[in-house]
Design an enzyme around this catalytic site. Structure first.
Site, PDB file in Angstrom:
ATOM      1  N   ALA A 372      -8.521   0.363   9.153  1.00  0.00           N
ATOM      2  CA  ALA A 372      -7.254   0.716   8.489  1.00  0.00           C
ATOM      3  C   ALA A 372      -7.121   0.094   7.111  1.00  0.00           C
ATOM      4  O   ALA A 372      -6.135   0.344   6.414  1.00  0.00           O
ATOM      5  CB  ALA A 372      -6.074   0.272   9.367  1.00  0.00           C
ATOM      6  N   LYS A 420      -4.135  13.393   1.956  1.00  0.00           N
ATOM      7  CA  LYS A 420      -4.431  13.428   0.520  1.00  0.00           C
ATOM      8  C   LYS A 420      -5.930  13.561   0.259  1.00  0.00           C
ATOM      9  O   LYS A 420      -6.349  13.750  -0.887  1.00  0.00           O
ATOM     10  CB  LYS A 420      -3.870  12.175  -0.153  1.00  0.00           C
ATOM     11  CG  LYS A 420      -2.344  12.133  -0.131  1.00  0.00           C
ATOM     12  CD  LYS A 420      -1.797  10.845  -0.685  1.00  0.00           C
ATOM     13  CE  LYS A 420      -0.264  10.854  -0.676  1.00  0.00           C
ATOM     14  NZ  LYS A 420       0.302  11.014   0.674  1.00  0.00           N
ATOM     15  N   THR A 483      10.879  12.766  -7.066  1.00  0.00           N
ATOM     16  CA  THR A 483      10.048  13.221  -8.182  1.00  0.00           C
ATOM     17  C   THR A 483      10.298  14.687  -8.553  1.00  0.00           C
ATOM     18  O   THR A 483      10.286  15.036  -9.733  1.00  0.00           O
ATOM     19  CB  THR A 483       8.552  13.035  -7.850  1.00  0.00           C
ATOM     20  OG1 THR A 483       8.259  13.729  -6.629  1.00  0.00           O
ATOM     21  CG2 THR A 483       8.222  11.561  -7.690  1.00  0.00           C
TER      22      THR A 483
END
Length: 628
Positions: A372, A420, A483
């Protein structure tokens, strides 16, 4: 029970405060007229000596006073806050109405009305109205004093849910500074009923209206066993009231020993409204029980939760590998308290240090490894000065940990990856995609170890995630920064993510990339609005500001590339990704990441990633600020 009953009665009549105030003042005018006659004529003649038209005169005076009081906005005043300014308005109203009334009586030549009665009546009216308000304030403050908790707090609540949880909640929080004004429930059979004397006032959709009418300070959602959509809808009704929203513990928390009266703030998992992940406990226990488990990045958000979850399955020893001394100390202290009989091994280590990892793995001999340790903050890792550090930590660090694991014969190695990594547009995502390729390559080279990666989206409540940031901004009074108005993300909670990682470790085959079922994507601006409302505020009080996409940030995250697909796994909530086959030697990929002087080489990161990832790595164009 007198004071709680009085509190609920006053709360019920509060929405009709103005007409009731006017009627009571009219009654005082009528009563003062008779009292004036009694004072002027005595008990023997106070009624018999009046003229026949006296009833019409007093009725006209009552209407006159009520009109003047309404004109001067006296009924709008809140009696429990009555003070000198209120006394001034009452005096002005009595003077004006008294003069008009006396003038009218004299002009109409109603000579049988004593002049002294006309003079004294406004004074007695003023005295009566003032006394009525003073008595109300005294009684109200006495009621508050009786209802307050020992710390001086008074919280008036409306409870959503009139079932067993609501009943237990009521029994537990009364006399602790909480007073329940009423219950709401969508069950028709419960409408109009009472729980321990507290009425069921309506349905969940009535929450906003009744919260205003009853002047409650909190709404408590007492629906622990409600399904995800129902619970989410209840929270939406509660949030619409613009009061502080709390909830009883979830059904899972109740099973673990928490009590319904232990109300808490709304947590990220409540906002998601998804069903709890059902694990194959037997399969996970077989994979972890009695084994030596090593977790890299053990002090991070995901790593520390993995430690908690793994500890539940009774490993022979839990090895905590962490670079941060403070983070390692924190997680070690928590585990020692929660699992006092679990053997712990605490190691300060850096995944970029291959020899250090080899030494730790050889000494600890782990059988299961969860990797991790990673840098994950996209904007920080996009800065040129940090890009090589990100790639070396996330990609080279994965190679080192996986290689050390293979060399000591680890049974299972699980890489924690991210959405991502799919068609990455930033260095962090590209570094994690490269890490997936490293694990896939080592799976082919080392058949004795099952290498797998688990890919999931954003984790609510983890360090650097939007929930802690939004809560901090709300506590400061805003603005809450988002954003882009259209940005969406897949979310899951830290415990949910950790449990599915354990499930993946139990069922995954070597070389697989497992994708967690992230549910429906969440619009970030809606998440911000929910948090603002659940904190008891409105968007007029705490505004949302749009700052524009940050470098490397996407509007929409993906869990799979366009050419990829998934097939079901043996566990609900997990699917196996069928990725495009990439023949790649991990040693070739990481050779360029060997220790060296990185000064002046920041610009070479993007070409290096593009070389290894090809068309998968899509460098985005610069973002512009958003001004809606």
């Amino acid at each position: 029970m007198f004071w709680p009953a009085l509190d609920r009665f006053l709360a019920r009549i509060r929405p009709r405060r103005e007409p009731l105030s006017l009627l009571l003042d009219g009654f005082v005018v009528w009563l003062a007229w008779h009292a004036t006659y009694l004072f002027r004529l005595g008990f023997e003649r106070w009624f018999s000596a009046r003229p026949d038209y006296d009833g019409a005169v007093v009725a006209a005076l009552v209407l006159l006073y009520m009109a003047v009081l309404a004109l001067l906005r006296v009924p709008k005043a809140v009696w429990r806050f009555s003070g000198f300014s209120e006394l001034q308005r009452l005096a002005a109203a009595c003077l004006v109405a008294g003069l008009i009334g006396a003038t009218a009586v004299l002009m109409l030549q109603l000579s049988k009305v004593p002049r002294s009665v006309l003079a004294l009546h406004p004074l007695l009216v003023l005295l009566g109205m003032t006394l009525m308000r003073v008595l109300y304030r005294m009684v109200y403050e006495q009621m508050l004093a009786r209802l307050r908790a020992q710390d001086g707090s008074l919280r008036r609540a409306l409870v959503l849910g009139a079932g067993d949880a609501g009943r237990l909640l009521l029994a537990g929080i009364q006399h602790r500074g909480w007073w329940v004004a009423g219950f709401l429930d969508d069950d028709e059979a419960k409408q109009g009923q009472r729980l321990a004397g507290v009425p069921v006032l309506g349905k969940l959709a009535d929450a906003a209206r009744l919260a205003q009418e009853l002047d409650v300070s909190h709404l408590i959602v007492a629906l622990p066993s409600a399904k995800g959509p129902q619970r989410r809808q209840a929270l939406a009704h509660a949030a619409a009231a613009h009061r502080v929203v709390l909830t009883v513990p979830s059904s899972e928390e109740l099973r673990s020993g928490r009590r319904p009266e232990q109300v808490r703030d709304v947590q990220p998992e409540d906002l998601l409204g998804r069903e709890p992940v059902q694990l194959d406990e037997a399969g996970i226990n077989e994979a972890l029980g009695g084994k030596v488990v090593l977790i890299t990045g053990a002090g991070g958000s995901i790593g520390s939760e993995l430690c908690r979850q793994v500890a539940r399955f009774g490993p022979a020893r839990l090895v905590l590998l962490e670079l941060s001394e403070f983070a390692l100390y924190q997680v070690e202290q928590e585990l020692s308290e929660s699992f006092p009989h679990l053997p712990l091994s605490r190691r300060i280590g850096d995944v970029k240090d291959l020899e250090g990892l080899r030494s730790s793995f050889a000494s600890e001999r782990p059988q299961v490894v969860f990797h991790a340790a990673a840098y994950k903050h996209v904007p920080l890792m996009e800065e040129p000065a940090n890009q090589w550090a990100c790639v070396r930590n996330n990609t080279l660090g994965t190679y080192h940990a996986a290689l050390a694991a293979a060399e000591v014969g680890v049974e299972r190695f699980v890489l924690i990856s991210t959405d991502k990594a799919v068609n990455p547009t930033n260095v962090m995502g590209a570094s994690k995609r490269a890490a997936e390729l490293v694990v896939s390559s080592l799976a082919r080279e080392h058949s004795g170890t099952r290498f797998m990666a688990v890919r999931f989206g954003n984790v609510l409540g983890s360090s650097g995630s939007v929930i802690p940031k939004f809560k901090e901004q709300i506590a400061k009074g805003g603005p809450v920064t988002v954003t882009h108005p259209d940005i969406i993300r897949y979310f899951m909670t830290i415990p949910e993510a950790a449990r599915l990682v354990l499930q993946a470790a139990a069922i995954g085959e070597s070389g697989q990339v497992l994708v967690l079922d992230m549910g429906e994507p969440v619009k970030i601006v809606e998440l911000a609005r929910s948090l603002i409302q659940l904190s008891g505020h409105s968007e007029d009080e705490i505004r949302i500001a749009f700052s524009g996409l940050r470098p490397g940030e996407k509007l929409y995250e993906e869990l799979l590339a366009d050419a990829d697909s998934t097939v079901p796994s043996k566990a609900a909530g997990l699917r196996v990704a069928l990725l495009r086959d990439r023949e790649l030697r991990a040693s070739d990929l990481v050779q360029a990441l060997s220790p060296r002087d990185l000064a002046g080489e920041a610009r070479s990161v993007v070409p290096w990633l593009s070389q290894w990832l090809g068309a998968e790595y899509q460098t985005p164009s610069p973002s512009k600020s958003i001004h809606p």
